[in-house]
Design an enzyme around this catalytic site. Sequence first.
Site, PDB file in Angstrom:
ATOM      1  N   ALA A 151       0.849  -1.195   0.000  1.00 18.00           N
ATOM      2  CA  ALA A 151       0.000   0.000   0.000  1.00 18.00           C
ATOM      3  C   ALA A 151       0.881   1.240   0.000  1.00 18.00           C
ATOM      4  O   ALA A 151       2.056   1.191   0.348  1.00 18.00           O
ATOM      5  CB  ALA A 151      -0.914   0.003   1.227  1.00 18.00           C
ATOM      6  N   ASP A 152       0.275   2.347  -0.403  1.00 16.40           N
ATOM      7  CA  ASP A 152       0.949   3.633  -0.309  1.00 16.40           C
ATOM      8  C   ASP A 152      -0.094   4.692  -0.002  1.00 16.40           C
ATOM      9  O   ASP A 152      -1.203   4.653  -0.552  1.00 16.40           O
ATOM     10  CB  ASP A 152       1.673   3.986  -1.612  1.00 16.40           C
ATOM     11  CG  ASP A 152       2.480   5.264  -1.454  1.00 16.40           C
ATOM     12  OD1 ASP A 152       3.487   5.228  -0.714  1.00 16.40           O
ATOM     13  OD2 ASP A 152       2.090   6.299  -2.028  1.00 16.40           O
ATOM     14  N   THR A 153       0.249   5.609   0.882  1.00 19.67           N
ATOM     15  CA  THR A 153      -0.642   6.726   1.221  1.00 19.67           C
ATOM     16  C   THR A 153       0.040   8.018   0.827  1.00 19.67           C
ATOM     17  O   THR A 153       1.198   8.245   1.171  1.00 19.67           O
ATOM     18  CB  THR A 153      -0.972   6.725   2.723  1.00 19.67           C
ATOM     19  OG1 THR A 153      -1.618   5.489   3.051  1.00 19.67           O
ATOM     20  CG2 THR A 153      -1.899   7.877   3.087  1.00 19.67           C
ATOM     21  N   THR A 154      -0.697   8.843   0.094  1.00 19.40           N
ATOM     22  CA  THR A 154      -0.156  10.093  -0.422  1.00 19.40           C
ATOM     23  C   THR A 154      -1.096  11.238  -0.072  1.00 19.40           C
ATOM     24  O   THR A 154      -2.307  11.134  -0.267  1.00 19.40           O
ATOM     25  CB  THR A 154       0.006  10.007  -1.963  1.00 19.40           C
ATOM     26  OG1 THR A 154       0.893   8.934  -2.266  1.00 19.40           O
ATOM     27  CG2 THR A 154       0.555  11.295  -2.531  1.00 19.40           C
TER      28      THR A 154
ATOM     29  N   ALA B 163      -3.468   3.753  -2.037  1.00 17.41           N
ATOM     30  CA  ALA B 163      -3.531   2.674  -3.019  1.00 17.41           C
ATOM     31  C   ALA B 163      -3.207   1.367  -2.319  1.00 17.41           C
ATOM     32  O   ALA B 163      -2.275   1.300  -1.522  1.00 17.41           O
ATOM     33  CB  ALA B 163      -2.538   2.933  -4.148  1.00 17.41           C
TER      34      ALA B 163
END
Length: 195
Positions: A74-77, A111
Amino acid sequence: MLKHIYLASNSPRRWELLQNLGVELTKLAGEIDETPNLNEEAKSYCLRIALNKNQAAQAVRLAKNLANLPILTADTTVSIDKQILGKPVDENDAYRMLKLLSGRTHQVFTAICVSFNSELFSIVQASDVTFRTLTDEEIWNYIRTKEPMDKAGAYGIQGLGGIFITHLSGSFTGVMGLPIAETAELLQKCSVKII
């Protein structure tokens, strides 16, 4: 049905959220270069990073001949004014970010990517988060707690940073780093038992 997955993330928040779903976890490396491309939009960037982390983790699993289990990345932006706000590099950078978010609404994209048996499923969850106007004293007091230093956008909604938020439209756990509803849906597509 499976109960065990690989989590390629250093986030204690993601680990905790997945454990709350009853999923058994094994940590797997999946580190990549997270530098944004020139003029890359936050949503596209976020998805690209999650996918690249997943590919890196798949390569590690194969190289180490580890058991075949689903891999979650996952990625947090955080984004405002078309700028991507990553983790602050120092206290001054944290101040710059929090000052930018003060009294305004920004977007948080998370995501999620789950791969298993040559299949790959992904989704991007978006939330709008509104901060009240912050004083310089509040910003510096918050920075001194060290909470902002390892978080995208320099704040944690689940911690002290939550006191700055006046409105959230989207997913609380998504802003934390892993939207639970969407994550459960992707895991179930990979035969992971949630309930």
